[in-house]
Scaffold this motif. Structure first.
Motif, PDB file in Angstrom:
ATOM      1  N   ARG A  86      38.054  -4.004   6.371  1.00 22.54           N
ATOM      2  CA  ARG A  86      38.705  -2.715   6.629  1.00 22.54           C
ATOM      3  C   ARG A  86      39.857  -2.465   5.660  1.00 22.54           C
ATOM      4  NH1 ARG A  86      38.318  -0.102  11.556  1.00 22.54           N
ATOM      5  NH2 ARG A  86      40.549   0.376  11.490  1.00 22.54           N
ATOM      6  N   THR A  87      40.556  -3.510   5.242  1.00 21.90           N
ATOM      7  CA  THR A  87      41.781  -3.335   4.456  1.00 21.90           C
ATOM      8  C   THR A  87      41.667  -3.858   3.030  1.00 21.90           C
ATOM      9  OG1 THR A  87      42.628  -5.441   5.289  1.00 21.90           O
ATOM     10  CG2 THR A  87      43.217  -3.448   6.512  1.00 21.90           C
ATOM     11  N   GLU A  88      40.479  -4.382   2.647  1.00 23.12           N
ATOM     12  CA  GLU A  88      40.262  -4.840   1.279  1.00 23.12           C
ATOM     13  C   GLU A  88      38.778  -4.712   0.959  1.00 23.12           C
ATOM     14  OE1 GLU A  88      40.464  -9.352   0.987  1.00 23.12           O
ATOM     15  OE2 GLU A  88      41.679  -9.005   2.770  1.00 23.12           O
ATOM     16  N   GLU A 210      44.658 -11.170   5.984  1.00 21.51           N
ATOM     17  CA  GLU A 210      44.848 -10.239   7.093  1.00 21.51           C
ATOM     18  C   GLU A 210      46.202 -10.418   7.778  1.00 21.51           C
ATOM     19  OE1 GLU A 210      42.685  -7.691   8.135  1.00 21.51           O
ATOM     20  OE2 GLU A 210      41.944  -8.144   6.137  1.00 21.51           O
ATOM     21  N   GLN A 215      42.840 -16.962  11.998  1.00 20.26           N
ATOM     22  CA  GLN A 215      42.154 -15.790  12.543  1.00 20.26           C
ATOM     23  C   GLN A 215      41.112 -16.240  13.562  1.00 20.26           C
ATOM     24  OE1 GLN A 215      40.798 -13.589   9.060  1.00 20.26           O
ATOM     25  NE2 GLN A 215      42.620 -14.348   8.009  1.00 20.26           N
ATOM     26  N   ASN A 236      39.410 -10.939  14.661  1.00 24.01           N
ATOM     27  CA  ASN A 236      40.570 -10.126  15.032  1.00 24.01           C
ATOM     28  C   ASN A 236      40.141  -8.848  15.763  1.00 24.01           C
ATOM     29  OD1 ASN A 236      41.912 -12.068  13.450  1.00 24.01           O
ATOM     30  ND2 ASN A 236      41.794 -10.756  11.635  1.00 24.01           N
ATOM     31  N   SER A 239      42.757  -6.207  16.740  1.00 28.66           N
ATOM     32  CA  SER A 239      43.727  -5.841  15.711  1.00 28.66           C
ATOM     33  C   SER A 239      43.193  -4.710  14.834  1.00 28.66           C
ATOM     34  CB  SER A 239      44.040  -7.066  14.840  1.00 28.66           C
ATOM     35  OG  SER A 239      44.762  -6.694  13.697  1.00 28.66           O
ATOM     36  N   ASP A 240      44.123  -3.969  14.207  1.00 29.95           N
ATOM     37  CA  ASP A 240      43.715  -2.962  13.228  1.00 29.95           C
ATOM     38  C   ASP A 240      43.119  -3.608  11.988  1.00 29.95           C
ATOM     39  OD1 ASP A 240      44.593  -0.989  14.906  1.00 29.95           O
ATOM     40  OD2 ASP A 240      46.590  -0.831  13.966  1.00 29.95           O
ATOM     41  N   ARG A 241      43.340  -4.887  11.815  1.00 33.65           N
ATOM     42  CA  ARG A 241      42.831  -5.631  10.661  1.00 33.65           C
ATOM     43  C   ARG A 241      41.537  -6.371  10.988  1.00 33.65           C
ATOM     44  NH1 ARG A 241      46.638  -6.416   6.543  1.00 33.65           N
ATOM     45  NH2 ARG A 241      48.679  -5.538   6.974  1.00 33.65           N
ATOM     46  N   TYR A 243      37.595  -7.287  11.153  1.00 34.26           N
ATOM     47  CA  TYR A 243      36.503  -7.217  10.186  1.00 34.26           C
ATOM     48  C   TYR A 243      35.298  -7.962  10.753  1.00 34.26           C
ATOM     49  CZ  TYR A 243      38.043 -11.922   8.797  1.00 34.26           C
ATOM     50  OH  TYR A 243      38.418 -13.248   8.801  1.00 34.26           O
TER      51      TYR A 243
END
Length: 252
Positions: A86-88, A210, A215, A236, A239-241, A243
């Motif tokens: 999601r973030t990378e 993350e 994790q 996670n 969490s918003d992080r 995946y």
């Protein structure tokens, strides 16, 4: 007389001739023949005992089969794990293993770090019946964007429908000891039905940043025919992080 009845009569005459020959007193030559037959191991699949020549052939075949059983088993494993982030950026991690008896060889890419490969050599110790175990110390070379060595350990323990699996390594950088790093993957699994395995998973890795040291997630695996296994990991989840990792593995 028909050929069938003629053959049956000849067979009965042959048995009638053999019976008295075994019950009559034998001369010295017959004694020597009986000694040779007694010394020859009987084939378990033939009754009465086979003659010496046939028995020797059966024994050699059994010895050859035993030798085949003693040969180390060779197993090839290939797996692909796709990290949907999601973030990378997403990335793919292929892993190939080759086991020949206790010898273990393994190569990975994007496992220790992105754009980084590794090659490992290990030796497996295994055993157990009710509780079975497998322990493989490994030593690897890491190359690419990161370069160094990585001693590690892969181990598993299983009891009935439950199991524990871990793989860990300590990366030692050639140029900067501040980049040394411990990476670890751990699973506690359960098989409610034979094809399905569910597990709780923890990992510590460099490939995913993350903001968490360790994790946590869950794993679902389904074993198909011919040694293929499909897997789905959720990390996670609250969490918003979060995946997901989708995987497929083959074993030959």
């Amino acid at each position: 007389m028909s050929p069938r009845y003629a053959a049956l009569a000849a067979l009965l005459a042959l048995f009638a001739h053999i019976g008295p020959a075994h019950s009559a007193p034998a001369d010295d030559e017959d004694d020597e023949d009986e000694e040779e037959i007694a010394d020859t191991p009987a084939s378990p699949s033939l009754t009465p005992p086979a003659p010496a020549g046939a028995s020797a052939v059966v024994t050699k075949r059994e010895d050859h089969a035993a030798a085949e059983d003693d040969k180390p088993e060779t197993t090839l494993g290939v797996s692909f794990s796709y990290y949907a982030m999601r973030t990378e950026a997403d990335f793919l991690t292929p892993v190939i293993t080759l086991d020949h008896g206790p010898l273990h060889l393994e190569t990975r890419y994007n496992y220790e770090a992105i754009d980084t490969g590794s090659f490992f050599v290990g030796y497996t110790f295994s055993g157990g019946d009710t509780v079975s175990f497998s322990i493989t110390p490994i030593l690897g070379a890491v190359y690419g964007d990161n370069a160094g060595v990585a001693p590690g350990l892969e181990a598993s323990v299983s009891w009935k429908d439950f199991d524990f699996y871990t793989e860990s390594e300590y990366y030692i950088d050639h140029h900067d000891h501040h980049r040394n790093y411990l990476t670890s993957w751990n699973e506690i699994g359960w098989r409610p039905i034979p094809p399905l395995r569910v597990a709780l998973v923890t990992q510590r890795t460099r490939t995913v940043d993350e903001g968490r040291d360790v994790q946590r997630g869950a794993l679902l695996q389904w074993t198909l025919k011919r040694g293929a296994t499909l897997g789905l990991n959720f990390f996670n989840p609250t969490s918003d992080r979060r995946y997901t990792i989708g995987s497929i593995a083959f074993q030959y």
